[in-house]
Design an enzyme around this catalytic site. Structure first.
Site, mmCIF file in Angstrom:
data_model
loop_
_atom_site.group_PDB
_atom_site.id
_atom_site.type_symbol
_atom_site.label_atom_id
_atom_site.label_comp_id
_atom_site.label_asym_id
_atom_site.label_seq_id
_atom_site.Cartn_x
_atom_site.Cartn_y
_atom_site.Cartn_z
ATOM 1 N N ARG A 173 -1.322 1.404 -8.267
ATOM 2 C CA ARG A 173 -1.219 2.109 -9.549
ATOM 3 C C ARG A 173 0.203 2.019 -10.098
ATOM 4 O O ARG A 173 1.166 2.366 -9.402
ATOM 5 C CB ARG A 173 -1.624 3.573 -9.370
ATOM 6 C CG ARG A 173 -3.086 3.752 -8.982
ATOM 7 C CD ARG A 173 -3.349 5.084 -8.314
ATOM 8 N NE ARG A 173 -2.898 6.214 -9.103
ATOM 9 C CZ ARG A 173 -2.831 7.460 -8.648
ATOM 10 N NH1 ARG A 173 -3.157 7.720 -7.384
ATOM 11 N NH2 ARG A 173 -2.427 8.440 -9.428
ATOM 12 N N GLY B 33 0.834 -1.191 0.000
ATOM 13 C CA GLY B 33 0.000 0.000 0.000
ATOM 14 C C GLY B 33 0.869 1.242 0.000
ATOM 15 O O GLY B 33 1.767 1.366 0.845
ATOM 16 N N LYS C 115 -11.044 6.209 17.255
ATOM 17 C CA LYS C 115 -10.559 7.592 17.282
ATOM 18 C C LYS C 115 -10.923 8.336 16.006
ATOM 19 O O LYS C 115 -11.125 9.551 16.028
ATOM 20 C CB LYS C 115 -9.058 7.628 17.544
ATOM 21 C CG LYS C 115 -8.207 6.892 16.504
ATOM 22 C CD LYS C 115 -7.652 7.793 15.440
ATOM 23 C CE LYS C 115 -6.876 6.997 14.402
ATOM 24 N NZ LYS C 115 -6.219 7.860 13.405
ATOM 25 N N LYS D 114 -6.840 0.904 10.247
ATOM 26 C CA LYS D 114 -7.605 1.197 11.460
ATOM 27 C C LYS D 114 -9.088 1.244 11.107
ATOM 28 O O LYS D 114 -9.540 2.152 10.422
ATOM 29 C CB LYS D 114 -7.155 2.529 12.065
ATOM 30 C CG LYS D 114 -5.700 2.510 12.544
ATOM 31 C CD LYS D 114 -5.245 3.841 13.095
ATOM 32 C CE LYS D 114 -3.825 3.763 13.619
ATOM 33 N NZ LYS D 114 -3.343 5.054 14.160
ATOM 34 N N TYR E 188 1.005 11.148 -3.244
ATOM 35 C CA TYR E 188 0.527 11.191 -1.863
ATOM 36 C C TYR E 188 1.438 11.964 -0.925
ATOM 37 O O TYR E 188 0.972 12.503 0.077
ATOM 38 C CB TYR E 188 0.328 9.765 -1.333
ATOM 39 C CG TYR E 188 -0.804 9.042 -2.010
ATOM 40 C CD1 TYR E 188 -2.122 9.297 -1.655
ATOM 41 C CD2 TYR E 188 -0.563 8.133 -3.029
ATOM 42 C CE1 TYR E 188 -3.177 8.653 -2.283
ATOM 43 C CE2 TYR E 188 -1.610 7.475 -3.671
ATOM 44 C CZ TYR E 188 -2.911 7.750 -3.297
ATOM 45 O OH TYR E 188 -3.937 7.123 -3.931
ATOM 46 N N SER F 20 -0.389 7.792 1.774
ATOM 47 C CA SER F 20 0.503 8.674 2.531
ATOM 48 C C SER F 20 1.093 7.977 3.751
ATOM 49 O O SER F 20 2.301 8.081 4.017
ATOM 50 C CB SER F 20 -0.234 9.951 2.938
ATOM 51 O OG SER F 20 -1.412 9.653 3.653
ATOM 52 N N TRP F 21 0.278 7.221 4.512
ATOM 53 C CA TRP F 21 0.804 6.574 5.705
ATOM 54 C C TRP F 21 1.657 5.367 5.341
ATOM 55 O O TRP F 21 2.716 5.126 5.933
ATOM 56 C CB TRP F 21 -0.329 6.198 6.647
ATOM 57 C CG TRP F 21 0.053 5.511 7.933
ATOM 58 C CD1 TRP F 21 -0.653 4.539 8.566
ATOM 59 C CD2 TRP F 21 1.213 5.734 8.765
ATOM 60 N NE1 TRP F 21 -0.019 4.142 9.726
ATOM 61 C CE2 TRP F 21 1.132 4.866 9.879
ATOM 62 C CE3 TRP F 21 2.306 6.594 8.666
ATOM 63 C CZ2 TRP F 21 2.096 4.813 10.883
ATOM 64 C CZ3 TRP F 21 3.279 6.544 9.670
ATOM 65 C CH2 TRP F 21 3.168 5.665 10.755
ATOM 66 N N GLY F 22 1.250 4.592 4.359
ATOM 67 C CA GLY F 22 2.065 3.467 3.942
ATOM 68 C C GLY F 22 3.435 3.914 3.467
ATOM 69 O O GLY F 22 4.468 3.318 3.816
ATOM 70 N N SER G 10 -5.147 15.777 10.039
ATOM 71 C CA SER G 10 -5.993 14.592 10.153
ATOM 72 C C SER G 10 -7.099 14.632 9.108
ATOM 73 O O SER G 10 -7.897 15.574 9.062
ATOM 74 C CB SER G 10 -6.607 14.528 11.561
ATOM 75 O OG SER G 10 -7.739 13.686 11.585
#
Length: 325
Positions: free
Chosen positions: A27, A2, A184, A99, A43, A5-7, A247
């Site tokens: 992609r 993945g 959260k 999450k 990203y 952005s976080w991956g 966030s």
């Protein structure tokens, strides 16, 4: 697995910790940029990455991998794992960054991983904490929790991502870390809505605190340890997600609170997934299944999926009967 952005940010952490990293991207153009230019302009534009390999072939990415990091959205994890499971090594540690609670089944991500891959629980770890991707790629200090019932595997994953700016702790409470991470996002939507309405810090603090009470009630009902939810995977993640303009969930809620539509809120997050929009429904259903009261979560669900206005949602929360804390 993945390249959002976080991956991508976590891949950067792994590489800077000295771990050999290959990133699978859905992609081909993202994979090419990662592999040839060591960057992800889609990203994380403008962020140089250490030497990593990029591929859009999951078999190439999974070949010989000892640690498989699952960094796709929670609601697409099952479909992706169905495609990948035959190429995941029989002793590889599976580390989930996703999450959420799966729609329909109401399973946590570790449960989805176990069900699809057949991996025993001790091979499955989850990572959760106050980890905003854009701050981490700038090497701003942050901490996180890696939870796994096998403490040795947790330690291996911990060492794979420990750097001078990223401090991972280990924990055995997988349930607590996953419930904190899933819930959260829903509370962050509520905080964003309040901020978009022009409400201030008293409101935000009240929502975070009462939201935490909801998270703890659900977590304990499922077997989590309350102390986990008082730590990085609970309070820590909740505060960061509820207060930061970085966030996506808070930004989505802000757009709704300012009078925007669901589609306008989606545009406000640049088309990226605000996990809480889908998770609010599954978290609400999971709470109902276990007889847990979660009024904030219920209100967010009604705003996102039943057409309740934000002003009506606030009114319904304030109009609830008064009682001891």
């Amino acid at each position: 697995m993945g390249a959002g952005s976080w991956g991508t940010a976590f891949a950067k952490v792994l590489a800077e910790a000295g771990t050999d990293v290959t990133i699978w991207a859905r992609r081909p153009e993202v994979a090419r940029a990662l592999d040839a230019e060591h960057r992800n302009p889609f990203y994380l534009p403008g962020v140089p990455l250490p030497p990593v390999r990029g591929t859009d072939d999951h078999r190439v990415a999974l070949d010989g991998a000892d640690l498989v990091v699952l960094a796709v959205p929670s609601q697409s994890l099952r479909a992706n794992l169905d495609l990948w499971k035959g190429d995941i090594g029989g002793d590889a540690t599976l580390l989930s960054l996703a999450k959420g609670i799966e729609t329909g089944t109401l399973l946590r991500m570790s449960q989805v991983i176990a069900e699809v891959t057949g991996a025993e629980p001790g091979r499955i770890a989850v990572l959760s904490g106050p980890n905003l991707a854009h701050e981490i790629v700038e090497r701003q200090p942050a901490a996180t929790v890696i939870a796994c019932t096998d403490t040795e595997r947790a330690g291996v994953a911990q060492r794979a991502c420990a750097t001078g700016y990223f401090r991972p702790y280990t924990n055995t409470d997988v349930i607590g870390c996953e419930i904190g991470g899933a819930c959260k996002n829903v509370i962050a939507l509520a905080c964003g809505i309040a901020s978009g309405m022009g409400l201030g810090d008293n409101t935000a603090a009240s929502l975070i605190t009462r939201g935490l009470a909801e998270v703890i009630r659900l977590g304990v009902a499922l077997g989590a340890q309350p102390v986990t939810l008082a730590g990085l995977a609970g309070v820590g993640d909740l505060v960061a997600t509820c207060t930061s303009p970085l966030s996506r969930n808070r930004s989505f809620g802000y757009a709704l609170g300012a009078g925007g539509t669901m589609s306008a809120a989606q545009e406000a997050t640049n088309g990226q997934v605000a996990e809480g929009v889908k998770s609010c429904t599954s978290v609400r259903a999971l709470a109902a299944e276990h007889g847990v009261e979660m009024p904030l979560t219920d209100a967010v669900h009604k705003v996102c999926h039943e057409g309740l206005s934000v002003s009506e949602a606030v009114g319904s929360l304030l109009g609830r009967r008064i009682k001891p804390e």
